[in-house]
Design a protein around this motif. Structure first.
Motif, PDB file in Angstrom:
ATOM      1  N   ALA A 118      41.875  27.071  48.848  1.00  0.00           N
ATOM      2  CA  ALA A 118      42.657  25.858  48.623  1.00  0.00           C
ATOM      3  C   ALA A 118      42.873  25.625  47.126  1.00  0.00           C
ATOM      4  N   ASP A 119      41.914  26.050  46.306  1.00  0.00           N
ATOM      5  CA  ASP A 119      42.031  25.983  44.855  1.00  0.00           C
ATOM      6  C   ASP A 119      42.944  27.115  44.398  1.00  0.00           C
ATOM      7  N   PRO A 120      44.149  26.817  43.923  1.00  0.00           N
ATOM      8  CA  PRO A 120      45.099  27.877  43.576  1.00  0.00           C
ATOM      9  C   PRO A 120      44.650  28.769  42.427  1.00  0.00           C
ATOM     10  N   SER A 121      43.633  28.339  41.693  1.00  0.00           N
ATOM     11  CA  SER A 121      43.162  29.154  40.576  1.00  0.00           C
ATOM     12  C   SER A 121      42.251  30.297  41.033  1.00  0.00           C
ATOM     13  N   ARG A 122      41.825  30.233  42.287  1.00  0.00           N
ATOM     14  CA  ARG A 122      40.954  31.284  42.810  1.00  0.00           C
ATOM     15  C   ARG A 122      41.792  32.324  43.536  1.00  0.00           C
ATOM     16  N   PRO A 123      41.703  33.580  43.137  1.00  0.00           N
ATOM     17  CA  PRO A 123      42.500  34.618  43.801  1.00  0.00           C
ATOM     18  C   PRO A 123      41.980  34.888  45.211  1.00  0.00           C
ATOM     19  N   SER A 124      42.871  35.298  46.077  1.00  0.00           N
ATOM     20  CA  SER A 124      42.468  35.630  47.439  1.00  0.00           C
ATOM     21  C   SER A 124      41.623  36.900  47.431  1.00  0.00           C
ATOM     22  N   GLU A 125      40.839  37.064  48.465  1.00  0.00           N
ATOM     23  CA  GLU A 125      39.978  38.242  48.594  1.00  0.00           C
ATOM     24  C   GLU A 125      39.684  38.475  50.066  1.00  0.00           C
ATOM     25  N   LEU A 126      39.216  39.658  50.389  1.00  0.00           N
ATOM     26  CA  LEU A 126      38.844  39.953  51.757  1.00  0.00           C
ATOM     27  C   LEU A 126      37.646  39.108  52.161  1.00  0.00           C
ATOM     28  N   LEU A 127      37.610  38.704  53.427  1.00  0.00           N
ATOM     29  CA  LEU A 127      36.491  37.898  53.910  1.00  0.00           C
ATOM     30  C   LEU A 127      35.169  38.626  53.709  1.00  0.00           C
ATOM     31  N   SER A 128      35.158  39.914  53.968  1.00  0.00           N
ATOM     32  CA  SER A 128      33.921  40.687  53.799  1.00  0.00           C
ATOM     33  C   SER A 128      33.443  40.671  52.350  1.00  0.00           C
ATOM     34  N   GLU A 129      34.370  40.604  51.396  1.00  0.00           N
ATOM     35  CA  GLU A 129      33.995  40.637  49.981  1.00  0.00           C
ATOM     36  C   GLU A 129      33.357  39.336  49.520  1.00  0.00           C
ATOM     37  N   THR A 130      33.635  38.228  50.220  1.00  0.00           N
ATOM     38  CA  THR A 130      33.050  36.953  49.800  1.00  0.00           C
ATOM     39  C   THR A 130      31.531  36.987  49.868  1.00  0.00           C
ATOM     40  N   LEU A 131      31.001  37.825  50.729  1.00  0.00           N
ATOM     41  CA  LEU A 131      29.541  37.888  50.898  1.00  0.00           C
ATOM     42  C   LEU A 131      28.846  38.484  49.677  1.00  0.00           C
TER      43      LEU A 131
END
Length: 261
Positions: A118-131
């Motif tokens: 939701a914060d546009p300053s944060r780039p998208s990433e794969l869900l698995s990578e968030t871990l």
């Protein structure tokens, strides 16, 4: 059943968000109280019936416990055509060594899941990578319905392999992996609650004859004991699950016995 109903409603919100916008919905007015939506989840199915990237769920942060996050994944409620698109082939789950095999279609769909913050300053990433960069001490509740429950199972398993405190709650889950996968899951001591409706066909596939096994134990409910229409889609609907579990606010108008099609 009240805690399970509450998590079922989290998934219900994901369905409502999808109806609002199939790609990138905002926070709806009925978002769970005490939680903040921090990201949407998208997925790119390689299925005949679903061809484009679409909204798949959301990540929410507890406002009362900064260490608690919920990963919520919607599935398919009214149509079961997606079942016909899967060949139910097992493949090695390479993300976790010695963890057996998982259904190839579910696994590849999970691998496509992307977090769009939701914060546009944060780039998208794969869900698995968030871990790989969640703060130490983060607690996760991962929940889903139908096809979404298979994706939730894989994500909870991967989170458990990285030593996160994770709880998995699924509704109408198909079988996700083989006996080696189930055994590896059990070794992680992940808290697991799997709710299934006795006449629902989805929890019966893929069949054990192909090598698949369920995470046990499961909690059986039975819509056959309630005024629910006898139809494949109504047996499977999240609203049916919620109603049978005791949610008096669940909207079963389309699935109430005697209702017109």
């Amino acid at each position: 059943m009240e805690p399970l109903i509450a998590w079922g409603k989290f998934v219900g919100v994901a369905y409502e968000m999808y109806k609002i916008d199939h790609r990138s919905p905002g926070t709806p007015a009925d978002f769970p109280v005490g939680w903040e939506r921090v990201a949407n989840l998208t997925m790119t199915p390689r299925l005949e019936s679903i061809k484009e990237k679409e909204f798949g769920g959301y990540i929410a942060q507890s406002l009362s416990d900064a260490s608690l996050q919920a990963v919520v994944i919607r599935g398919t409620e009214s149509s079961l055509d997606w079942l016909m698109d899967f060949e139910f082939k097992l493949e090695t789950f390479h993300e976790v060594p010695n963890s057996g095999k998982t259904e190839a279609g579910f696994t590849n769909l999970y691998r496509s899941m992307t977090v769009e913050y939701a914060d546009p300053s944060r780039p998208s990433e794969l869900l698995s990578e968030t871990l790989d960069h969640l703060p130490a001490g983060t607690k996760l509740v991962v929940t889903g319905h139908s096809l979404g429950s298979s994706l939730a199972t894989i994500h909870a398993f991967l989170a458990g392999s990285k030593n996160f405190d994770v709880e998995l709650i699924t509704f109408a889950s198909p079988r996700v992996g083989d006996s080696a996968f189930v055994e590896a899951f059990e070794r992680m001591n992940i808290a697991n609650t799997r709710v299934f409706n006795k006449p629902d066909v989805v929890p019966t596939v893929p069949i054990e004859l192909f090598g698949y096994r369920h995470l046990e134990p499961g909690i059986e409910i039975n819509s056959g004991l309630y005024p629910i229409k006898h139809s494949v889609s109504c047996y499977h609907a999240l609203s049916t699950y919620l109603y049978v579990m005791g949610d008096t606010q669940a909207n079963i108008d389309k699935c109430r016995a005697g209702a017109s099609s």
